[in-house]
Enzyme design. Sequence first.
Site, PDB file in Angstrom:
ATOM      1  N   VAL A 234      -6.193  -0.680 -11.782  1.00 24.53           N
ATOM      2  CA  VAL A 234      -7.403  -0.366 -11.021  1.00 24.53           C
ATOM      3  C   VAL A 234      -7.164  -0.368  -9.508  1.00 24.53           C
ATOM      4  O   VAL A 234      -8.079  -0.078  -8.739  1.00 24.53           O
ATOM      5  CB  VAL A 234      -8.555  -1.350 -11.337  1.00 24.53           C
ATOM      6  CG1 VAL A 234      -8.964  -1.250 -12.787  1.00 24.53           C
ATOM      7  CG2 VAL A 234      -8.172  -2.782 -10.982  1.00 24.53           C
TER       8      VAL A 234
ATOM      9  N   GLU B  97      -5.758   1.502  -7.374  1.00 25.56           N
ATOM     10  CA  GLU B  97      -6.008   2.724  -6.604  1.00 25.56           C
ATOM     11  C   GLU B  97      -7.353   3.337  -6.963  1.00 25.56           C
ATOM     12  O   GLU B  97      -8.013   3.951  -6.123  1.00 25.56           O
ATOM     13  CB  GLU B  97      -4.868   3.715  -6.832  1.00 25.56           C
ATOM     14  CG  GLU B  97      -3.552   3.132  -6.336  1.00 25.56           C
ATOM     15  CD  GLU B  97      -2.382   4.100  -6.394  1.00 25.56           C
ATOM     16  OE1 GLU B  97      -1.477   3.961  -5.565  1.00 25.56           O
ATOM     17  OE2 GLU B  97      -2.346   4.977  -7.271  1.00 25.56           O
TER      18      GLU B  97
ATOM     19  N   PHE C 107       0.819  -1.219   0.000  1.00 27.14           N
ATOM     20  CA  PHE C 107       0.000   0.000   0.000  1.00 27.14           C
ATOM     21  C   PHE C 107       0.851   1.267   0.000  1.00 27.14           C
ATOM     22  O   PHE C 107       0.441   2.291   0.539  1.00 27.14           O
ATOM     23  CB  PHE C 107      -0.974  -0.005   1.184  1.00 27.14           C
ATOM     24  CG  PHE C 107      -1.801  -1.258   1.274  1.00 27.14           C
ATOM     25  CD1 PHE C 107      -2.558  -1.674   0.191  1.00 27.14           C
ATOM     26  CD2 PHE C 107      -1.809  -2.030   2.424  1.00 27.14           C
ATOM     27  CE1 PHE C 107      -3.311  -2.844   0.256  1.00 27.14           C
ATOM     28  CE2 PHE C 107      -2.564  -3.200   2.492  1.00 27.14           C
ATOM     29  CZ  PHE C 107      -3.318  -3.604   1.411  1.00 27.14           C
TER      30      PHE C 107
HETATM   31 MO1  MOS Z   1       1.388   3.275  -4.114  1.00 26.60          MO
HETATM   32  S1  MOS Z   1       1.016   4.547  -2.551  1.00 26.60           S
HETATM   33  O1  MOS Z   1       2.292   4.300  -5.174  1.00 26.60           O
HETATM   34  O2  MOS Z   1       2.179   1.900  -3.586  1.00 26.60           O
END
Ligand code: MOS
Length: 732
Positions: A690, A692, A244
């Site tokens: 997809v 994000e 993440f």
């Molecule tokens: Mo994402 S916050 O660019 O792993």
Amino acid sequence: MKFDAPMGDTPIDTGRVVGRPHARVDGPLKTTGRATYAAEWHDGLPGLLHGFIIPATIAKGTVTAIDTAKAKSAAGVVDVLTFENFDINGTANGKTVKLVGGPQVQHYHQALGVVIAETFEAARGAAALVKVDYEAEAGTFSLDGVRADAKVCGAFGGPGETRVGDFEAAFEAAEVQFDQEYRTAAHSPAMIEPFASIAQWEGDGLTLWTANQMIATTRSSMASMLQIDESRVHVLSPYIGGGFGAKLWAHADAILAALAARKTGRPVKVVMPRGLIFNNTINRPETIQRLRIGTHAGGTIEAFGHEGWSGNVEGGNPESTVLSSRSVYAGPNRLMADHMGHLDLPEGNAMRAPGDAVGSIAVEIAMDELAEKLGLDPIELRVMNDSQVDPSQPKKTFSNRHLVRCLQDGAERFGWSRRQAPGTRREGKSLVGMGVATAYRAALRSASGAAVRLETNGRITVETDMTDIGTGSYTILAQTAGEMLGVPVDRVDVRLGDSAFPKSAGSGGQWGASSSTSGLYVACVNLRREIAQRLSLDEERAEFEDGEVRSGNRVCSLLDAVADGPVSAEGKIDFGQSDTHAFGTFGAHFVEVGVDSYTGEVRVRRMLAVCSAGRILNPVSARSQVIGAMTMGVGAALSEKLVVDERYGCFINHDLALYEVPVHADIPHQDCVFLDDVDPHGNPMKAHGVGELGLCGVGGAIANAVYNATGHRLRKVPMVVEDILAGLPDPV
Ligand code: MOS
């Protein structure tokens, strides 16, 4: 291959393998515990030692003395290293604070050193015996306290403030003016797998098994921090239990494992305990956001203003709340600005859909409020203000923008027409409401390389330093090679996360899927040429299908090409800037909530996302990305909040007991639908990510559903029970 013109027909378009709902090729390894994560490389590492991080217990100040004598003499302890015993050159790429502090302390739980012992327990026990004296200084921990002094500041090299037209004049003159402030809390990525590294030296060469999203970046970070040549660093991260964004960069576990292994001459493992992760690593900072939107009486936006305030360590990035507002809704007069104030909290850095995840919450609540003020359905207002050109760079047209279809298709599927006036729908003791929001996230593209080989047994091997952070990279890469070379997925072996392999885009910013498969596509085009040449076939006309290569009336087996040994090829995709197109992914989120009219407890009952992101490489893994992101959005809306203890300058709820993360089981019904579209302008795969997109807007849709249920507007997330209760009508 430099990608600078729309893609014509390719073998990918046949869709025999790519675009099919293939189960994860790495699934059986993961479900049977045979996928080796960073902390699990026990075999072949005799004498493995364990390191336990010594964390600072002040937020700001100086270490005046550090006494390691007791720890050093504890049973099982091999050595204790502190900042006094080594030099680290700079910090990791992408990070602002140092991975190891001292004598200056930059934030609470910053690492000061490591205890090295024969067992984890011995190291942990001895770490508690290290006595650190500090001269503490008063720190600044409140965003409200620094807001007035916050400066306009861009994130990750982007602009701090952008303007189109004359926002102030247009807002002033607008027939309808909307002006509100919103707040979002600080978040922790809270991935399942903690940060973990094992380091081993052979001579002056370092091998590092670590949990990391961007292998090449981390390799160069390690080389630079240790002041050795990059060629001496080998980084391995084949399986990752979520990142993440937090695992984009190297953290204290990686550098301390490397230093401890170098000092002791033995392999050393450093796993960051859960309780250290929240304050030692990075977080998504708290934000305050102001939305000013001026419209015609009919609802057309004339002026769109979005300003954000967040805090971070000196030299860090602000949370880029206004990023997507530059492009999502129409309006000829625009002001977007992010401001940053100095805080002495742990470093704010990239977390899934940085900026947009929380920026979209404020924007989408504002659009809901504005629709009500205008007497419009919230979908109607969004449709009316759609824009096929990027409103911040009007010379660029979106290559693939189907926001209106997502909204309208979703409304139909979700039963939006059954939505009632706020606070009027009761089912038993629940107040029930529906909410909608736009999802928008840029479709970034990043250079990516891969190697591909036809083995003598007819199997295909793919190698790239791309990572799979739980996203499905193994599977979509296997599908890409399978499609290009005419073999089923189970004849493709994908090897990832190894710095010995060609450099890829890595996993970040939802560019990984489209960029890494595009790099592999180029490698496969090159391999097809090599194979055709070996078979003396016309490479232009050769078709690869069912393990055969066909050209004209000749048919060869792939095996014929490897009679003299394997055939291999490499390839790389590079992207230029487009002067004509903007690239984005779009969607619509629909949410139904039930709010207990006595207790204020919110239950998300149904969620639907309709997404448009070009070709969907694998509907199963893409769906998992989106519903996982939707679940993360439920956290942002209802429970996730890092609480600052201003006495100590730390996040006090630094564990998963008090930092509450929802899971799929909390939401009875989640669905995700993809529009069937392809985008030849973006990349050879005609696909976008997809991972994000699925998060952007979700929190806003939930907040809007809660308002629709209760009739009481909340402008601060998470919407906790106290706030909801305060606005509930008397139970009847
Ligand atoms: Mo994402 S916050 O660019 O792993």
